[in-house]
Write a protein that holds these residues in place. Structure first.
Motif, PDB file in Angstrom:
ATOM      1  N   THR A  27       0.826  -1.213   0.000  1.00  0.00           N
ATOM      2  CA  THR A  27       0.000   0.000   0.000  1.00  0.00           C
ATOM      3  C   THR A  27       0.857   1.259   0.000  1.00  0.00           C
ATOM      4  OG1 THR A  27      -1.696  -1.206   1.226  1.00  0.00           O
ATOM      5  CG2 THR A  27      -1.869   1.190   1.180  1.00  0.00           C
ATOM      6  N   VAL A  28       1.877   1.273   0.840  1.00  0.00           N
ATOM      7  CA  VAL A  28       2.769   2.437   0.878  1.00  0.00           C
ATOM      8  C   VAL A  28       3.475   2.597  -0.461  1.00  0.00           C
ATOM      9  CG1 VAL A  28       4.858   3.377   1.934  1.00  0.00           C
ATOM     10  CG2 VAL A  28       3.088   2.349   3.365  1.00  0.00           C
ATOM     11  N   GLY A  29       3.871   1.488  -1.079  1.00  0.00           N
ATOM     12  CA  GLY A  29       4.504   1.563  -2.393  1.00  0.00           C
ATOM     13  C   GLY A  29       3.601   2.183  -3.439  1.00  0.00           C
ATOM     14  N   MET A  30       2.313   1.872  -3.390  1.00  0.00           N
ATOM     15  CA  MET A  30       1.363   2.474  -4.327  1.00  0.00           C
ATOM     16  C   MET A  30       1.285   3.984  -4.149  1.00  0.00           C
ATOM     17  SD  MET A  30      -1.946  -0.006  -4.356  1.00  0.00           S
ATOM     18  CE  MET A  30      -1.894  -1.656  -5.052  1.00  0.00           C
ATOM     19  N   LEU A  31       1.324   4.425  -2.894  1.00  0.00           N
ATOM     20  CA  LEU A  31       1.164   5.848  -2.627  1.00  0.00           C
ATOM     21  C   LEU A  31       2.443   6.628  -2.899  1.00  0.00           C
ATOM     22  CD1 LEU A  31      -0.827   5.570   0.739  1.00  0.00           C
ATOM     23  CD2 LEU A  31      -1.746   6.014  -1.547  1.00  0.00           C
ATOM     24  N   VAL A  32       3.596   6.043  -2.558  1.00  0.00           N
ATOM     25  CA  VAL A  32       4.865   6.753  -2.675  1.00  0.00           C
ATOM     26  C   VAL A  32       5.464   6.638  -4.075  1.00  0.00           C
ATOM     27  CG1 VAL A  32       7.221   6.879  -1.759  1.00  0.00           C
ATOM     28  CG2 VAL A  32       5.305   6.476  -0.221  1.00  0.00           C
ATOM     29  N   ARG A  33       5.321   5.445  -4.701  1.00  0.00           N
ATOM     30  CA  ARG A  33       5.775   5.185  -6.066  1.00  0.00           C
ATOM     31  C   ARG A  33       7.299   5.109  -6.220  1.00  0.00           C
ATOM     32  NH1 ARG A  33       2.177   7.058 -10.595  1.00  0.00           N
ATOM     33  NH2 ARG A  33       0.062   7.083  -9.751  1.00  0.00           N
ATOM     34  N   ARG A  34       8.045   5.116  -5.143  1.00  0.00           N
ATOM     35  CA  ARG A  34       9.497   4.975  -5.199  1.00  0.00           C
ATOM     36  C   ARG A  34       9.904   3.931  -4.170  1.00  0.00           C
ATOM     37  NH1 ARG A  34       8.671   7.090  -9.210  1.00  0.00           N
ATOM     38  NH2 ARG A  34       9.606   8.967 -10.133  1.00  0.00           N
ATOM     39  N   THR A  35      10.805   3.025  -4.579  1.00  0.00           N
ATOM     40  CA  THR A  35      11.098   1.864  -3.748  1.00  0.00           C
ATOM     41  C   THR A  35      11.748   2.234  -2.425  1.00  0.00           C
ATOM     42  OG1 THR A  35      11.338   0.452  -5.704  1.00  0.00           O
ATOM     43  CG2 THR A  35      12.321  -0.313  -3.657  1.00  0.00           C
ATOM     44  N   LEU A  36      12.845   2.981  -2.453  1.00  0.00           N
ATOM     45  CA  LEU A  36      13.556   3.291  -1.215  1.00  0.00           C
ATOM     46  C   LEU A  36      12.714   4.113  -0.244  1.00  0.00           C
ATOM     47  CD1 LEU A  36      17.208   3.899  -2.454  1.00  0.00           C
ATOM     48  CD2 LEU A  36      16.254   1.887  -1.320  1.00  0.00           C
ATOM     49  N   PRO A  37      12.056   5.210  -0.699  1.00  0.00           N
ATOM     50  CA  PRO A  37      11.172   5.916   0.241  1.00  0.00           C
ATOM     51  C   PRO A  37      10.045   5.034   0.766  1.00  0.00           C
ATOM     52  CG  PRO A  37      11.649   7.290  -1.648  1.00  0.00           C
ATOM     53  CD  PRO A  37      12.178   5.937  -1.982  1.00  0.00           C
ATOM     54  N   ALA A  38       9.512   4.156  -0.092  1.00  0.00           N
ATOM     55  CA  ALA A  38       8.439   3.260   0.348  1.00  0.00           C
ATOM     56  C   ALA A  38       8.938   2.299   1.425  1.00  0.00           C
ATOM     57  CB  ALA A  38       7.890   2.485  -0.843  1.00  0.00           C
ATOM     58  N   MET A  39      10.155   1.787   1.259  1.00  0.00           N
ATOM     59  CA  MET A  39      10.712   0.887   2.260  1.00  0.00           C
ATOM     60  C   MET A  39      10.922   1.606   3.590  1.00  0.00           C
ATOM     61  SD  MET A  39      13.453  -1.159  -0.156  1.00  0.00           S
ATOM     62  CE  MET A  39      14.078  -2.219   1.143  1.00  0.00           C
ATOM     63  N   ALA A  40      11.454   2.821   3.527  1.00  0.00           N
ATOM     64  CA  ALA A  40      11.699   3.581   4.750  1.00  0.00           C
ATOM     65  C   ALA A  40      10.396   3.905   5.469  1.00  0.00           C
ATOM     66  CB  ALA A  40      12.460   4.863   4.420  1.00  0.00           C
ATOM     67  N   LEU A  41       9.386   4.319   4.706  1.00  0.00           N
ATOM     68  CA  LEU A  41       8.107   4.671   5.316  1.00  0.00           C
ATOM     69  C   LEU A  41       7.400   3.434   5.868  1.00  0.00           C
ATOM     70  CD1 LEU A  41       6.209   6.968   5.934  1.00  0.00           C
ATOM     71  CD2 LEU A  41       5.167   6.680   3.674  1.00  0.00           C
ATOM     72  N   THR A  42       7.508   2.320   5.162  1.00  0.00           N
ATOM     73  CA  THR A  42       6.923   1.070   5.654  1.00  0.00           C
ATOM     74  C   THR A  42       7.530   0.677   6.990  1.00  0.00           C
ATOM     75  OG1 THR A  42       6.460   0.274   3.417  1.00  0.00           O
ATOM     76  CG2 THR A  42       6.592  -1.373   5.163  1.00  0.00           C
ATOM     77  N   LEU A  43       8.851   0.770   7.088  1.00  0.00           N
ATOM     78  CA  LEU A  43       9.528   0.415   8.328  1.00  0.00           C
ATOM     79  C   LEU A  43       9.096   1.340   9.464  1.00  0.00           C
ATOM     80  CD1 LEU A  43      11.634  -1.236   9.859  1.00  0.00           C
ATOM     81  CD2 LEU A  43      13.369   0.374   9.068  1.00  0.00           C
ATOM     82  N   ALA A  44       8.989   2.634   9.181  1.00  0.00           N
ATOM     83  CA  ALA A  44       8.616   3.593  10.220  1.00  0.00           C
ATOM     84  C   ALA A  44       7.193   3.342  10.719  1.00  0.00           C
ATOM     85  CB  ALA A  44       8.754   5.020   9.690  1.00  0.00           C
ATOM     86  N   VAL A  45       6.259   3.131   9.797  1.00  0.00           N
ATOM     87  CA  VAL A  45       4.861   2.922  10.196  1.00  0.00           C
ATOM     88  C   VAL A  45       4.704   1.599  10.937  1.00  0.00           C
ATOM     89  CG1 VAL A  45       2.515   2.586   9.327  1.00  0.00           C
ATOM     90  CG2 VAL A  45       3.969   4.351   8.322  1.00  0.00           C
ATOM     91  N   PHE A  46       5.333   0.539  10.417  1.00  0.00           N
ATOM     92  CA  PHE A  46       5.214  -0.767  11.057  1.00  0.00           C
ATOM     93  C   PHE A  46       5.827  -0.742  12.455  1.00  0.00           C
ATOM     94  CE2 PHE A  46       6.809  -5.152  11.792  1.00  0.00           C
ATOM     95  CZ  PHE A  46       5.584  -5.795  11.804  1.00  0.00           C
ATOM     96  N   ALA A  47       6.988  -0.107  12.605  1.00  0.00           N
ATOM     97  CA  ALA A  47       7.621  -0.023  13.918  1.00  0.00           C
ATOM     98  C   ALA A  47       6.760   0.766  14.898  1.00  0.00           C
ATOM     99  CB  ALA A  47       9.003   0.628  13.790  1.00  0.00           C
ATOM    100  N   ALA A  48       6.137   1.840  14.416  1.00  0.00           N
ATOM    101  CA  ALA A  48       5.273   2.646  15.292  1.00  0.00           C
ATOM    102  C   ALA A  48       4.077   1.828  15.774  1.00  0.00           C
ATOM    103  CB  ALA A  48       4.804   3.893  14.559  1.00  0.00           C
ATOM    104  N   ILE A  49       3.481   1.056  14.885  1.00  0.00           N
ATOM    105  CA  ILE A  49       2.330   0.234  15.272  1.00  0.00           C
ATOM    106  C   ILE A  49       2.755  -0.879  16.216  1.00  0.00           C
ATOM    107  CG2 ILE A  49       0.580  -1.364  14.381  1.00  0.00           C
ATOM    108  CD1 ILE A  49       0.393   0.396  11.917  1.00  0.00           C
ATOM    109  N   GLN A  50       3.921  -1.470  15.968  1.00  0.00           N
ATOM    110  CA  GLN A  50       4.407  -2.529  16.837  1.00  0.00           C
ATOM    111  C   GLN A  50       4.725  -2.010  18.246  1.00  0.00           C
ATOM    112  OE1 GLN A  50       3.340  -5.201  15.360  1.00  0.00           O
ATOM    113  NE2 GLN A  50       5.231  -6.381  15.547  1.00  0.00           N
ATOM    114  N   LEU A  51       5.118  -0.757  18.347  1.00  0.00           N
ATOM    115  CA  LEU A  51       5.354  -0.164  19.655  1.00  0.00           C
ATOM    116  C   LEU A  51       4.047   0.235  20.332  1.00  0.00           C
ATOM    117  CD1 LEU A  51       8.461   2.113  18.950  1.00  0.00           C
ATOM    118  CD2 LEU A  51       8.416   0.007  20.291  1.00  0.00           C
TER     119      LEU A  51
END
Length: 350
Positions: free
Chosen positions: A177-201
């Motif tokens: 989903t983040v990849g669809m919105l961001v459209r760039r691989t590296l920013p999508a990976m960074a944002l995915t990690l940040a959101v997932f880590a925030a939810i896991q915390l």
């Protein structure tokens, strides 16, 4: 589509399968010895009432693999979201192949369904299988772990049972989903990690403690729930009681709060969290260091005065209900993101 998806994904799938096979072999070879050592130690310590010391020695001998395996299970869902989920769409967009792929006889919805279905199921199954294998292997260690690393503790809970399956499915679809919105691989990976880590915390801090109503009880002070007694003469010579995150009779419970209360049930404030100040003479009587028994009779005297530990906790027997409830929450989040991904790829993505 299934054949094409498998051709693109088979390298990663085979590598993941190889890692799981190696892990399974290692756990199968060492697990029986772990169970045997634990059973032998328990049989011996029960006779002379030294199980506390046995738990410390036993867990200390295996604490490194215990932490390493828990870390592997915790990281696996995040890696699925980063390296399988986030590039799924962005790879097509950045290379321009979406112009060809999405203009064939296969609809966008069907393309996405096969991609999500095959890759997502493999990611969830791999994380779930890894979690169950580690749960089986670490069972003796979970029974002897200290309170902050017990089975219900936040750091360990997420690496046991079926919860990793839910985490992996959610992380993967989140990455897509983040990849669809961001459209760039590296920013999508960074944002995915940040959101997932925030939810896991946020889950263990804000949500998990309230999945079921916590139990609040008071307990006598003992070696189970007290780390030590001491006199701090800089603060008037009062006795300071240092509590730990354990409750008598409920081994492995997840203690949410632990406070010292007086005979009327009022919290006794201390100089720092987990420490309570007891108003008792330290110049004479049982809590006098110069007495015949030193400080040995002080715990009995403090209990006689009515001081108690008041703890709010989630019992260990709620482990599997919590596992199912939390996995269900992540399943609902995954379904919501999946619906959004299908809507976005059909209506907004071009």
């Amino acid at each position: 589509m299934i054949w094409l998806t498998w051709r693109q994904f088979r390298g990663a799938a085979v590598m993941m399968a190889a890692v799981l096979v190696i892990l399974a072999v290692a756990l199968a070879l060492t697990g029986p010895k772990l169970v045997s050592d634990y059973s032998t130690g328990i049989a011996g310590c029960v006779q002379d009432n030294t199980c506390g010391r046995f738990y410390d020695r036993f867990f200390g001998a295996y604490d490194t693999p215990f932490m390493a395996l828990s870390l592997v299970v915790l990281l696996l869902p995040a890696l699925a979201g980063l390296f399988w989920g986030a590039p799924l769409i962005t790879r097509e967009l950045e290379s321009g192949t979406h112009l060809l792929v999405w203009n064939q006889s296969i609809t966008r919805g069907r393309w996405l369904a096969v991609k999500l279905g095959l890759t997502g199921l493999v990611a969830a199954a791999a994380a779930g299988l890894c979690g169950l294998m580690v749960t089986w292997w670490s069972d003796p260690l979970d029974k002897s772990a200290p309170g902050d690393l017990a089975l219900m503790a936040p750091l360990v809970f997420g690496a046991r049972g079926i919860a990793p399956l839910g985490y992996a499915a959610f992380a993967f679809v989140l990455g897509v989903t983040v990849g669809m919105l961001v459209r760039r691989t590296l920013p999508a990976m960074a944002l995915t990690l940040a959101v997932f880590a925030a939810i896991q915390l946020a889950m263990p801090l804000l949500v998990r403690p309230h999945l079921m109503t916590p139990v609040t009880s008071t307990f006598e002070l003992s070696e189970v729930n007290v780390d030590g007694f001491g006199i701090n003469r800089d603060r008037g010579g009062y006795v300071e009681v240092r509590l730990n995150n354990a409750v008598p009779g409920h081994a492995g419970a997840w203690v949410l709060s632990s406070n010292l209360v007086d005979s009327s049930g009022r919290p006794v404030a201390g100089p720092e969290p987990g420490v309570g100040v007891v108003q008792v003479s330290t110049t004479s009587g049982p809590c006098s260091p110069s007495g015949q028994q030193g400080m040995g009779a002080c715990p009995t005297e403090i209990n006689r005065l009515g001081y108690r530990q008041q703890a709010t906790y989630q019992p260990l027997d709620r482990f599997w209900p919590f596992q199912w409830i939390e996995t269900g929450i992540y399943a609902l989040l995954t379904l919501g993101l999946t619906w959004f991904a299908f809507w976005w790829i059909r209506r907004r993505l071009s």
